[in-house]
Design a protein around this motif. Structure first.
Motif, PDB file in Angstrom:
ATOM      1  N   PRO A 281      40.644  20.849  21.347  1.00 33.78           N
ATOM      2  CA  PRO A 281      40.503  20.348  19.979  1.00 33.78           C
ATOM      3  C   PRO A 281      39.432  21.124  19.227  1.00 33.78           C
ATOM      4  CG  PRO A 281      39.431  18.865  21.511  1.00 33.78           C
ATOM      5  CD  PRO A 281      40.151  19.883  22.346  1.00 33.78           C
ATOM      6  N   ALA A 282      39.503  21.071  17.926  1.00 32.26           N
ATOM      7  CA  ALA A 282      38.479  21.725  17.114  1.00 32.26           C
ATOM      8  C   ALA A 282      37.138  21.059  17.377  1.00 32.26           C
ATOM      9  CB  ALA A 282      38.834  21.634  15.635  1.00 32.26           C
ATOM     10  N   ALA A 283      36.116  21.864  17.551  1.00 32.60           N
ATOM     11  CA  ALA A 283      34.780  21.317  17.807  1.00 32.60           C
ATOM     12  C   ALA A 283      33.748  22.353  17.423  1.00 32.60           C
ATOM     13  CB  ALA A 283      34.614  20.924  19.278  1.00 32.60           C
ATOM     14  N   ALA A 284      32.636  21.888  16.970  1.00 32.15           N
ATOM     15  CA  ALA A 284      31.520  22.775  16.639  1.00 32.15           C
ATOM     16  C   ALA A 284      30.490  22.709  17.753  1.00 32.15           C
ATOM     17  CB  ALA A 284      30.883  22.352  15.318  1.00 32.15           C
ATOM     18  N   ALA A 285      29.870  23.844  18.014  1.00 33.05           N
ATOM     19  CA  ALA A 285      28.794  23.862  19.010  1.00 33.05           C
ATOM     20  C   ALA A 285      27.593  23.114  18.448  1.00 33.05           C
ATOM     21  CB  ALA A 285      28.427  25.297  19.363  1.00 33.05           C
ATOM     22  N   LEU A 286      27.150  22.078  19.158  1.00 33.26           N
ATOM     23  CA  LEU A 286      26.051  21.259  18.675  1.00 33.26           C
ATOM     24  C   LEU A 286      24.707  21.686  19.247  1.00 33.26           C
ATOM     25  CD1 LEU A 286      27.726  17.733  18.875  1.00 33.26           C
ATOM     26  CD2 LEU A 286      27.503  19.230  16.895  1.00 33.26           C
ATOM     27  N   ARG A 287      24.718  22.729  20.059  1.00 32.17           N
ATOM     28  CA  ARG A 287      23.488  23.141  20.701  1.00 32.17           C
ATOM     29  C   ARG A 287      22.471  23.606  19.669  1.00 32.17           C
ATOM     30  NH1 ARG A 287      25.634  26.736  23.552  1.00 32.17           N
ATOM     31  NH2 ARG A 287      26.269  25.243  25.140  1.00 32.17           N
ATOM     32  N   ASP A 288      21.261  23.154  19.810  1.00 29.02           N
ATOM     33  CA  ASP A 288      20.168  23.549  18.921  1.00 29.02           C
ATOM     34  C   ASP A 288      19.683  24.934  19.349  1.00 29.02           C
ATOM     35  OD1 ASP A 288      17.934  23.926  17.406  1.00 29.02           O
ATOM     36  OD2 ASP A 288      16.961  22.044  17.948  1.00 29.02           O
ATOM     37  N   ARG A 289      19.966  25.938  18.531  1.00 29.38           N
ATOM     38  CA  ARG A 289      19.581  27.311  18.867  1.00 29.38           C
ATOM     39  C   ARG A 289      18.295  27.741  18.154  1.00 29.38           C
ATOM     40  NH1 ARG A 289      23.552  29.907  21.628  1.00 29.38           N
ATOM     41  NH2 ARG A 289      25.639  28.968  21.617  1.00 29.38           N
ATOM     42  N   THR A 290      17.577  26.772  17.631  1.00 34.01           N
ATOM     43  CA  THR A 290      16.330  27.071  16.934  1.00 34.01           C
ATOM     44  C   THR A 290      15.329  27.741  17.880  1.00 34.01           C
ATOM     45  OG1 THR A 290      16.636  25.164  15.497  1.00 34.01           O
ATOM     46  CG2 THR A 290      14.422  26.094  15.620  1.00 34.01           C
ATOM     47  N   ILE A 291      14.775  28.855  17.439  1.00 32.75           N
ATOM     48  CA  ILE A 291      13.720  29.529  18.195  1.00 32.75           C
ATOM     49  C   ILE A 291      12.588  29.837  17.228  1.00 32.75           C
ATOM     50  CG2 ILE A 291      13.064  31.510  19.608  1.00 32.75           C
ATOM     51  CD1 ILE A 291      15.903  31.722  20.569  1.00 32.75           C
ATOM     52  N   GLU A 292      11.469  29.218  17.429  1.00 32.27           N
ATOM     53  CA  GLU A 292      10.311  29.415  16.583  1.00 32.27           C
ATOM     54  C   GLU A 292       9.164  29.974  17.423  1.00 32.27           C
ATOM     55  OE1 GLU A 292       9.558  25.552  15.039  1.00 32.27           O
ATOM     56  OE2 GLU A 292      11.336  25.530  13.729  1.00 32.27           O
ATOM     57  N   ALA A 293       8.104  30.335  16.752  1.00 32.19           N
ATOM     58  CA  ALA A 293       6.927  30.820  17.472  1.00 32.19           C
ATOM     59  C   ALA A 293       6.367  29.712  18.360  1.00 32.19           C
ATOM     60  CB  ALA A 293       5.864  31.273  16.477  1.00 32.19           C
ATOM     61  N   VAL A 294       5.996  30.081  19.581  1.00 28.77           N
ATOM     62  CA  VAL A 294       5.494  29.099  20.534  1.00 28.77           C
ATOM     63  C   VAL A 294       3.993  28.936  20.346  1.00 28.77           C
ATOM     64  CG1 VAL A 294       5.348  28.453  22.961  1.00 28.77           C
ATOM     65  CG2 VAL A 294       7.258  29.852  22.167  1.00 28.77           C
ATOM     66  N   LEU A 295       3.575  27.708  20.115  1.00 29.10           N
ATOM     67  CA  LEU A 295       2.145  27.411  20.002  1.00 29.10           C
ATOM     68  C   LEU A 295       1.636  26.935  21.364  1.00 29.10           C
ATOM     69  CD1 LEU A 295       2.156  25.584  16.536  1.00 29.10           C
ATOM     70  CD2 LEU A 295       1.639  27.989  17.028  1.00 29.10           C
ATOM     71  N   LEU A 296       1.263  27.892  22.182  1.00 27.72           N
ATOM     72  CA  LEU A 296       0.867  27.592  23.551  1.00 27.72           C
ATOM     73  C   LEU A 296      -0.496  26.909  23.583  1.00 27.72           C
ATOM     74  CD1 LEU A 296       1.937  30.904  25.306  1.00 27.72           C
ATOM     75  CD2 LEU A 296       3.061  28.673  25.508  1.00 27.72           C
ATOM     76  N   PRO A 297      -0.749  26.109  24.614  1.00 29.06           N
ATOM     77  CA  PRO A 297      -2.085  25.506  24.758  1.00 29.06           C
ATOM     78  C   PRO A 297      -3.125  26.589  25.022  1.00 29.06           C
ATOM     79  CG  PRO A 297      -0.780  25.164  26.742  1.00 29.06           C
ATOM     80  CD  PRO A 297       0.160  25.729  25.723  1.00 29.06           C
ATOM     81  N   HIS A 298      -4.340  26.353  24.563  1.00 28.79           N
ATOM     82  CA  HIS A 298      -5.452  27.286  24.760  1.00 28.79           C
ATOM     83  C   HIS A 298      -6.521  26.637  25.631  1.00 28.79           C
ATOM     84  CE1 HIS A 298      -4.567  29.781  20.866  1.00 28.79           C
ATOM     85  NE2 HIS A 298      -3.590  29.821  21.748  1.00 28.79           N
ATOM     86  N   GLY A 319       9.379  23.791  24.625  1.00 24.59           N
ATOM     87  CA  GLY A 319      10.464  22.921  24.198  1.00 24.59           C
ATOM     88  C   GLY A 319      10.429  22.609  22.720  1.00 24.59           C
ATOM     89  N   THR A 320       9.241  22.563  22.142  1.00 26.80           N
ATOM     90  CA  THR A 320       9.108  22.346  20.702  1.00 26.80           C
ATOM     91  C   THR A 320       9.588  23.567  19.929  1.00 26.80           C
ATOM     92  OG1 THR A 320       7.231  20.851  21.032  1.00 26.80           O
ATOM     93  CG2 THR A 320       7.459  21.853  18.851  1.00 26.80           C
ATOM     94  N   ALA A 321       9.303  24.751  20.463  1.00 27.43           N
ATOM     95  CA  ALA A 321       9.673  25.991  19.780  1.00 27.43           C
ATOM     96  C   ALA A 321      11.139  26.351  19.970  1.00 27.43           C
ATOM     97  CB  ALA A 321       8.797  27.136  20.279  1.00 27.43           C
ATOM     98  N   ARG A 322      11.717  25.925  21.086  1.00 32.64           N
ATOM     99  CA  ARG A 322      13.097  26.314  21.403  1.00 32.64           C
ATOM    100  C   ARG A 322      13.923  25.081  21.697  1.00 32.64           C
ATOM    101  NH1 ARG A 322      13.776  32.018  24.182  1.00 32.64           N
ATOM    102  NH2 ARG A 322      15.863  31.111  24.290  1.00 32.64           N
ATOM    103  N   GLY A 323      14.975  24.905  20.930  1.00 32.52           N
ATOM    104  CA  GLY A 323      15.842  23.757  21.129  1.00 32.52           C
ATOM    105  C   GLY A 323      16.790  23.887  22.289  1.00 32.52           C
ATOM    106  N   ASP A 324      16.816  25.060  22.943  1.00 31.64           N
ATOM    107  CA  ASP A 324      17.725  25.245  24.074  1.00 31.64           C
ATOM    108  C   ASP A 324      17.047  25.020  25.422  1.00 31.64           C
ATOM    109  OD1 ASP A 324      16.121  27.500  23.941  1.00 31.64           O
ATOM    110  OD2 ASP A 324      17.741  28.928  24.316  1.00 31.64           O
ATOM    111  N   VAL A 325      15.763  24.712  25.408  1.00 26.23           N
ATOM    112  CA  VAL A 325      15.037  24.497  26.667  1.00 26.23           C
ATOM    113  C   VAL A 325      15.297  23.078  27.176  1.00 26.23           C
ATOM    114  CG1 VAL A 325      12.757  24.313  27.733  1.00 26.23           C
ATOM    115  CG2 VAL A 325      13.254  26.197  26.166  1.00 26.23           C
TER     116      VAL A 325
END
Length: 615
Positions: A281-298, A319-325
């Motif tokens: 059936p017709a379907a759209a990929a719902l996976r969050d492919r957002t990739i932003e800069a990672v703000l790592l702990p210091h 996980g905040t920076a990447r929706g695919d993690v």
């Protein structure tokens, strides 16, 4: 397809399984023939799949857990128009895509490598979890198992997990053909014996005649109509079905039929049936492919922070920076610190409980669906899942595995909890990356770097706090190292990783007070290893001393030795490692007893310096 057409398709699948195996001179035609009717009904009436778009988000997913029955799979691909008859007859030949056991490295329609029995269903559970909880599409996951592999404990880890998660998008078909490799299986044709076991794990079980087209169809329809439970279709079949000399006969497993031309004639001869597999059936990929800069702990230099703590914080940030993690845990998230990800991203966190084979298998299944899994447990317990890691490599799966509580440094828990073999285990995996950070900022950087790598990635973390020695802005390229102490007077190069790095630094300071200069190298990338730095250290100091919280076999020392395996002169190499069976003791006592603390390093360097002076 009507019943007569499906019967013809099943006959063609049998004929082509015989032909392919005969052309190869090897293979498993009888195991393929028993499941031909099951495959024909699936292809002709129930599977929804676009072979031209294997990445289609609504495609059903099919896993051949009994991977030795690959002739059946390839015959099905031919019937669906995905491969030509000429290619079918290249089965098992050099350069052919049609290997003895199917792999996704060769064929885009294969979800996961199989052949090590008992792995298809666990990976199928991971794919089904992705469909139900992450992608939220209505594709079905079909897994075809053999009855012999139901003796594997991993099957029942998967069965319990699927039942617990109520994976009603998962349908397992068991080809109960009664015969294994050397003779009858444990339960023979007792379908109820298998049904009772699956039902105990919360499955809906359907028993059927695996050679009756309409009964198979009824079983599949019942499976598709079931909600709130995974379904197992237990089909009574006969190995070698359709050829009198082979049907239900022992001694033919893994062999081409002795008279293939006669067998083909008995099956009605070659056919050219083409099946139109149902469209998804017709379907759209719902996976969050957002990739932003990672703000790592210091972390501030001089602080005392456990690398497992830094891992948990870095994973949550990733996980905040990447929706695919996605993160997976073996019921030790409070210890491995994956609980930080669970709190920040509960919709992408998966508790696999104490089932390490299923933990890795779920990761492989989710990676097959395009996710970026990080799975964690104690380093010692990942050894239980080594075969799943090996098969993940064969699949070309991109998964991140994190082993905490490594080495004798965990202290009082004793040897059952100490990961002392993990570096060697993961170094031996094809295409793997093995990382062992020594401080919190290095750990955070490497957690983020793992996301951009291919293949199997392993990160080793430690239980106890260690001093932060690197600033938060420093980079740690995979395949690199850090030289922390160096001078023109260095007499030995001390090579450490993880918990032994601060011990090596302390030893270097003590030795300097005695007028002995040593180079200290933090070899955080155990594979690939920084051969250039190691060779330069060998040339300039003449002697290398490795110190590791690991067994001497397969770990840091072996990684260093391999840097000199190209025929060049080999420097003197001395290895400090855990050579005894530890007991319970405090972490500092453990390191001292193993001879891998600062005192042990100082003593070893002084002995080497003395030998060089008198040499």
């Amino acid at each position: 397809m009507n019943t007569a057409e499906l019967a013809e398709l099943a006959a063609q699948l049998r004929v082509d399984s015989v032909r392919a195996s005969a052309a190869a001179g090897s293979g498993h035609p009888t195991s393929s023939m028993s499941a031909a009717d099951l495959m024909a009904v699936l292809l002709g009436r129930h599977l929804r799949y676009d072979f031209e778009r294997p990445e289609h988000p609504a495609n059903d997913r099919f896993v051949l857990s009994k991977g030795h029955a690959s002739p059946l799979l390839y015959a099905a691909y031919k019937a669906a128009g995905a491969v030509e008859d000429g290619e079918l007859l290249t089965f098992r030949k050099l350069g052919s895509r049609l290997e003895g056991h199917p792999t996704p490295r060769r064929l885009p329609w294969v979800e996961t490598a199989t052949g090590s029995l008992g792995q298809g269903l666990p990976v199928g559970v991971g794919i089904a979890l992705s469909g139900k909880r992450l992608e939220r599409t209505d594709y079905r996951v079909w897994v075809l198992c053999g009855d012999s592999e139901l003796a594997e404990g991993s099957v029942w880890e998967a069965a319990e997990h699927a039942g617990y998660e109520q994976l009603d998008n998962l349908i397992t078909i068991v080809d109960v053909n009664r015969l294994g490799q050397r003779g009858p299986t444990r339960h023979g044709h007792d379908l109820d014996a298998y049904a009772r076991r699956f039902r105990a794990f919360g499955w809906h079980a359907v028993e059927t005649d695996g050679h009756d087209i309409e009964k198979i169809d009824e079983a599949y329809r019942e499976a598709l109509a079931t909600t709130g439970q995974p379904v197992v279709v237990l089909a009574r079949t006969l190995k070698g079905r359709g050829v009198a000399a082979a049907e239900d006969h022992e001694g033919l497993h893994g062999k081409p039929l002795p008279h293939p031309e006669e067998a083909v004639a008995e099956l009605g001869g070659p056919r050219d049936v083409h099946v139109r597999v149902g469209e998804p059936p017709a379907a759209a990929a719902l996976r969050d492919r957002t990739i932003e800069a990672v703000l790592l702990p210091h972390y501030d230099v001089g602080d005392e922070v456990a690398t497992r703590d830094a891992f948990g914080a870095a994973l949550a940030a990733l996980g905040t920076a990447r929706g695919d993690v996605v993160a997976l845990d073996g019921e030790v998230g409070d210890s491995t610190r994956t609980e930080a990800f669970a709190k920040a991203h509960p919709e992408r966190f998966f508790e696999c409980y104490i089932a390490e084979q299923q933990l890795v298998a779920c990761s492989v299944g989710m990676a097959a669906r395009g996710w970026l899994p990080y799975a964690s447990t104690f380093a010692a317990f990942l050894t239980r899942a080594h075969d799943f890691v090996r098969m993940a490599s064969i699949s070309g799966a991109g998964i991140n595995l994190v082993g905490s509580h490594a080495g004798v440094a965990i202290g009082q828990d004793g040897p059952s909890q100490m990961g002392l073999e993990d570096l060697g285990m993961f170094r031996g995996v094809y295409g793997s990356t093995v990382l062992y950070p020594c401080d919190a900022n290095q750990t955070a950087r490497l957690v983020a770097a793992m996301a951009g790598l291919d293949g199997i990635r392993y990160l080793r973390t430690s239980r106890g706090a260690t001093p932060v020695i690197y600033g938060p802005g420093e980079e740690f390229p995979v395949g690199g190292s850090r030289t922390l102490r160096t001078s023109d007077e260095d007499r030995v190069s001390v090579i450490a990783a993880g918990v032994t790095v601060p011990e090596a630094l302390a030893a270097a300071d003590r030795l300097a007070e005695d007028g002995i200069r040593v180079r200290v190298i933090d070899l955080y990338s155990v594979k690939p290893v920084d051969t250039e730095t190691l060779r330069r250290a060998a040339d300039e100091t003449g002697c290398l001393l490795t110190v590791e919280d690991h067994r001497p076999e397969g770990g840091l020392g072996d990684a260093v030795a391999e840097a000199f395996a190209d025929g060049r002169p080999v420097p003197r190499l001395v290895r400090l490692a855990v050579r005894t069976m530890p007991g319970s003791a405090a972490p500092d006592e453990q390191l001292h007893a193993a001879g891998i603390d600062a005192v042990g390093i100082v003593n070893a360097v002084k002995l080497l310096a003395q030998e060089k002076a008198t040499g």
